[in-house]
Scaffold this motif. Structure first.
Motif, PDB file in Angstrom:
ATOM      1  N   GLY A 176       0.810  -1.212   0.000  1.00  0.00           N
ATOM      2  CA  GLY A 176       0.000   0.000   0.000  1.00  0.00           C
ATOM      3  C   GLY A 176       0.838   1.255   0.000  1.00  0.00           C
ATOM      4  O   GLY A 176       1.820   1.370   0.746  1.00  0.00           O
ATOM      5  N   LEU A 177       0.467   2.231  -0.835  1.00  0.00           N
ATOM      6  CA  LEU A 177       1.099   3.543  -0.793  1.00  0.00           C
ATOM      7  C   LEU A 177       0.770   4.227   0.532  1.00  0.00           C
ATOM      8  O   LEU A 177      -0.266   3.940   1.153  1.00  0.00           O
ATOM      9  CB  LEU A 177       0.587   4.415  -1.944  1.00  0.00           C
ATOM     10  CG  LEU A 177       0.957   3.980  -3.371  1.00  0.00           C
ATOM     11  CD1 LEU A 177       0.231   4.871  -4.373  1.00  0.00           C
ATOM     12  CD2 LEU A 177       2.457   4.038  -3.581  1.00  0.00           C
ATOM     13  N   VAL A 222       1.754  -1.402  -6.772  1.00  0.00           N
ATOM     14  CA  VAL A 222       1.420  -0.732  -5.516  1.00  0.00           C
ATOM     15  C   VAL A 222      -0.094  -0.518  -5.445  1.00  0.00           C
ATOM     16  O   VAL A 222      -0.784  -0.390  -6.462  1.00  0.00           O
ATOM     17  CB  VAL A 222       2.154   0.620  -5.369  1.00  0.00           C
ATOM     18  CG1 VAL A 222       3.648   0.400  -5.175  1.00  0.00           C
ATOM     19  CG2 VAL A 222       1.900   1.529  -6.571  1.00  0.00           C
ATOM     20  N   TYR A 223      -0.581  -0.481  -4.216  1.00  0.00           N
ATOM     21  CA  TYR A 223      -2.011  -0.302  -3.958  1.00  0.00           C
ATOM     22  C   TYR A 223      -2.266   1.110  -3.455  1.00  0.00           C
ATOM     23  O   TYR A 223      -1.565   1.605  -2.566  1.00  0.00           O
ATOM     24  CB  TYR A 223      -2.480  -1.329  -2.929  1.00  0.00           C
ATOM     25  CG  TYR A 223      -3.857  -1.050  -2.364  1.00  0.00           C
ATOM     26  CD1 TYR A 223      -4.980  -1.014  -3.190  1.00  0.00           C
ATOM     27  CD2 TYR A 223      -4.033  -0.815  -1.001  1.00  0.00           C
ATOM     28  CE1 TYR A 223      -6.232  -0.745  -2.678  1.00  0.00           C
ATOM     29  CE2 TYR A 223      -5.290  -0.562  -0.473  1.00  0.00           C
ATOM     30  CZ  TYR A 223      -6.384  -0.517  -1.313  1.00  0.00           C
ATOM     31  OH  TYR A 223      -7.629  -0.253  -0.801  1.00  0.00           O
ATOM     32  N   LEU A 259      -0.710  -0.004 -10.944  1.00  0.00           N
ATOM     33  CA  LEU A 259      -1.460   0.640  -9.875  1.00  0.00           C
ATOM     34  C   LEU A 259      -2.708  -0.187  -9.597  1.00  0.00           C
ATOM     35  O   LEU A 259      -3.472  -0.492 -10.517  1.00  0.00           O
ATOM     36  CB  LEU A 259      -1.885   2.047 -10.291  1.00  0.00           C
ATOM     37  CG  LEU A 259      -0.803   3.094 -10.515  1.00  0.00           C
ATOM     38  CD1 LEU A 259      -1.394   4.301 -11.221  1.00  0.00           C
ATOM     39  CD2 LEU A 259      -0.186   3.503  -9.184  1.00  0.00           C
ATOM     40  N   LEU A 260      -2.927  -0.534  -8.349  1.00  0.00           N
ATOM     41  CA  LEU A 260      -4.153  -1.208  -7.939  1.00  0.00           C
ATOM     42  C   LEU A 260      -4.980  -0.249  -7.106  1.00  0.00           C
ATOM     43  O   LEU A 260      -4.494   0.287  -6.100  1.00  0.00           O
ATOM     44  CB  LEU A 260      -3.824  -2.466  -7.122  1.00  0.00           C
ATOM     45  CG  LEU A 260      -4.996  -3.181  -6.436  1.00  0.00           C
ATOM     46  CD1 LEU A 260      -6.018  -3.665  -7.447  1.00  0.00           C
ATOM     47  CD2 LEU A 260      -4.490  -4.343  -5.582  1.00  0.00           C
ATOM     48  N   VAL A 261      -6.207   0.019  -7.522  1.00  0.00           N
ATOM     49  CA  VAL A 261      -7.132   0.845  -6.745  1.00  0.00           C
ATOM     50  C   VAL A 261      -8.392   0.024  -6.508  1.00  0.00           C
ATOM     51  O   VAL A 261      -8.743  -0.843  -7.308  1.00  0.00           O
ATOM     52  CB  VAL A 261      -7.466   2.177  -7.460  1.00  0.00           C
ATOM     53  CG1 VAL A 261      -6.212   3.007  -7.658  1.00  0.00           C
ATOM     54  CG2 VAL A 261      -8.153   1.932  -8.788  1.00  0.00           C
ATOM     55  N   LEU A 292       0.474   4.723 -16.417  1.00  0.00           N
ATOM     56  CA  LEU A 292       0.774   3.403 -15.861  1.00  0.00           C
ATOM     57  C   LEU A 292      -0.398   2.451 -16.087  1.00  0.00           C
ATOM     58  O   LEU A 292      -1.549   2.883 -16.173  1.00  0.00           O
ATOM     59  CB  LEU A 292       1.048   3.513 -14.360  1.00  0.00           C
ATOM     60  CG  LEU A 292       2.252   4.347 -13.953  1.00  0.00           C
ATOM     61  CD1 LEU A 292       2.260   4.545 -12.443  1.00  0.00           C
ATOM     62  CD2 LEU A 292       3.556   3.694 -14.409  1.00  0.00           C
ATOM     63  N   PRO A 293      -0.132   1.148 -16.141  1.00  0.00           N
ATOM     64  CA  PRO A 293      -1.249   0.192 -16.164  1.00  0.00           C
ATOM     65  C   PRO A 293      -1.982   0.220 -14.830  1.00  0.00           C
ATOM     66  O   PRO A 293      -1.356   0.305 -13.770  1.00  0.00           O
ATOM     67  CB  PRO A 293      -0.559  -1.149 -16.405  1.00  0.00           C
ATOM     68  CG  PRO A 293       0.847  -0.954 -15.952  1.00  0.00           C
ATOM     69  CD  PRO A 293       1.177   0.479 -16.198  1.00  0.00           C
ATOM     70  N   MET A 294      -3.294   0.156 -14.877  1.00  0.00           N
ATOM     71  CA  MET A 294      -4.112   0.261 -13.664  1.00  0.00           C
ATOM     72  C   MET A 294      -5.065  -0.916 -13.565  1.00  0.00           C
ATOM     73  O   MET A 294      -5.667  -1.328 -14.556  1.00  0.00           O
ATOM     74  CB  MET A 294      -4.897   1.576 -13.655  1.00  0.00           C
ATOM     75  CG  MET A 294      -5.868   1.738 -12.487  1.00  0.00           C
ATOM     76  SD  MET A 294      -6.771   3.322 -12.507  1.00  0.00           S
ATOM     77  CE  MET A 294      -5.536   4.407 -11.767  1.00  0.00           C
ATOM     78  N   VAL A 295      -5.196  -1.442 -12.354  1.00  0.00           N
ATOM     79  CA  VAL A 295      -6.207  -2.437 -12.030  1.00  0.00           C
ATOM     80  C   VAL A 295      -7.239  -1.772 -11.121  1.00  0.00           C
ATOM     81  O   VAL A 295      -6.875  -1.177 -10.108  1.00  0.00           O
ATOM     82  CB  VAL A 295      -5.601  -3.661 -11.314  1.00  0.00           C
ATOM     83  CG1 VAL A 295      -6.700  -4.595 -10.836  1.00  0.00           C
ATOM     84  CG2 VAL A 295      -4.632  -4.403 -12.228  1.00  0.00           C
ATOM     85  N   VAL A 296      -8.501  -1.862 -11.484  1.00  0.00           N
ATOM     86  CA  VAL A 296      -9.581  -1.329 -10.643  1.00  0.00           C
ATOM     87  C   VAL A 296     -10.362  -2.519 -10.093  1.00  0.00           C
ATOM     88  O   VAL A 296     -11.081  -3.205 -10.826  1.00  0.00           O
ATOM     89  CB  VAL A 296     -10.503  -0.392 -11.435  1.00  0.00           C
ATOM     90  CG1 VAL A 296     -11.615   0.126 -10.523  1.00  0.00           C
ATOM     91  CG2 VAL A 296      -9.713   0.778 -12.009  1.00  0.00           C
TER      92      VAL A 296
END
Length: 436
Positions: A176-177, A222-223, A259-261, A292-296
């Motif tokens: 986690g950030l 990172v989350y 990036l994971l959100v 950046l690539p992002m995962v939602v």
């Protein structure tokens, strides 16, 4: 969406057991004993949030248990960058530096950093009373002008342990950030007065990750620790502003990092919003990814009672008794703008380029019931789910997403309501195993 169906021990939720040649226990590398890399039951939930632990052996057994039911992904929350001095930090002189200080922050964490965290003359790492401390000076210059003083307090290297164990089990970790300070008047929002300090500190943490986790296969990305709703938002939104600032630091320090959100949805009539707003919310999230690539991983809302899990034929049926304390003794249609499936379907229709859609299944109940176990701290109190309820959540989400993860592992998947009574993780193994 078609009516929900739960098929006990069916291939819709699990696949056949891993062949024996793949599941042979691996040798250990220390006093914690060997790693058992066998998978008992590959369940449809393949990732979990958990808290890093400073005990390496406890970490190994925890990661092993998650891997045993098919887990391949671990997510942690970042600690919160808190304004001011922490009265519980007993460290004389820790908040004193020979510079003009604008603001003081404290960051209490369960990880130990390397030399990548320290950058300016006068910054230091030291140990006292069994803890490790770092004094950081954040400013426009290392030598001139006022600075923000950040005192980092560490009680062990829980994240380092987690990364090492995940690497040993072939799993991935999203640390986690750092979480931003909350707005005192609206705690669901970040305090915009601290966004620049959060971004600068995030850059330091990521610079350390670049050194410390270089070549570590388990480091997946990172989350984003500060949550928001995935809906239409105001033109000047402090959470979106925070996302842009932190994600720009990720792009600068770790180009190409995922990036994971995990935004949440609220389907309740009145305080919530209809599924049609999910697409605009996804677009705004994608606008913060800095290339950046992002995962939602959209939270399904069942654990908080903000969204119901039901099919079209159940719209006029009464709500699940476990969510009645949240929405009242009404029908699903009266309580909600739509079901979990409706929101995931809306999200799947509107996934922006560069974004991958996951589901975050909430593995808890809005309130506990007598005789069961759950979370007592921190508030609010939460109860644990059942495997049957998790199966329904999975069935609602899986047609629309590429992966299913869950909040969270401890205590919801592991607590036992009494001596000899199984945990939810135990039930997954015993009730899902297919005959060989």
């Amino acid at each position: 969406m078609k009516g929900l169906r739960v098929v006990a021990a069916a291939a819709a939720l699990i696949v056949a057991a891993v062949p024996e040649a793949v599941t042979r226990p691996a040798a250990g590398d220390d006093a914690c004993g060997p790693r058992d890399t066998r998978v008992a039951v590959p369940y449809a939930i393949t990732g979990y949030w958990l808290v890093p632990r400073s005990d390496r052996c406890v970490t190994r057994r925890t990661v092993e248990a998650i891997h045993r039911i098919g887990g391949d992904t671990l997510v942690t929350f970042g600690a919160r960058l808190a304004p001011g001095r922490d009265p519980e930090v007993d460290c004389p002189g820790c908040y004193q530096v020979g510079r003009k200080v604008r603001r003081v922050y404290t960051y209490v964490t369960s990880e130990q950093f390397g030399p990548g965290l320290l950058r300016c003359p006068g910054e230091r790492r030291f140990q006292t009373a069994g803890r490790t401390y770092y004094q950081l000076l954040l400013g426009h210059s290392c030598t001139k002008g006022p600075v923000d003083l950040v005192l980092v307090v560490s009680d062990g290297d829980g994240l380092g342990n987690l990364m090492a164990e995940a690497d040993g089990y072939g799993m991935k970790v999203y640390p986690g950030l750092p979480a931003a300070p909350q707005d005192p008047a609206k705690p669901w929002l970040p305090d915009p007065r601290h966004t620049s300090a959060v971004a600068a500190f995030t850059g330091r943490v990521l610079a350390d990750y670049r050194q410390r986790f270089a070549g570590v296969k388990a480091f997946a990305g990172v989350y984003q620790s500060f949550e928001l709703t995935v809906k239409a938002r105001p033109a000047k939104d402090p959470t979106i502003g925070l996302y842009r600032a932190q994600h720009a630091q990720v792009a600068a320090a770790l180009p190409g990092t995922r990036l994971l959100v995990s935004p949440y949805i609220d389907a309740r009539r009145g305080p919530g919003f209809p599924p049609e707003q999910v697409g605009e919310g996804l677009a705004e999230l994608a606008g913060t990814r800095a290339g950046l690539p992002m995962v939602v991983a959209v939270q399904d809302g069942r654990g908080t009672g903000k969204v119901g899990v039901y099919g079209p034929a159940e719209a006029d049926a009464g709500v699940d008794p476990r969510v009645a304390p949240i929405v009242g003794n009404v029908t699903n249609r009266q309580a909600y703008y739509g079901s979990t499936g409706d929101y995931y379907a809306a999200a799947a229709r509107a996934v922006p380029p560069g974004v991958e859609l996951w589901a975050n299944i909430e593995a808890f109940e809005p309130t506990p019931v007598p005789g069961d176990c759950g979370r007592a701290d921190p508030l609010p109190l939460r109860g644990r789910p059942t495997k049957a309820r998790l199966d329904r959540q999975i069935e609602a989400a899986r047609p629309y997403v590429s992966k299913i993860i869950s909040y969270g592992w401890d205590p919801f998947m592991t607590c036992q309501p009494g001596v000899g009574r199984p945990s939810v993780a135990d039930d997954i193994v015993s009730r899902s195993a297919l005959p060989r």
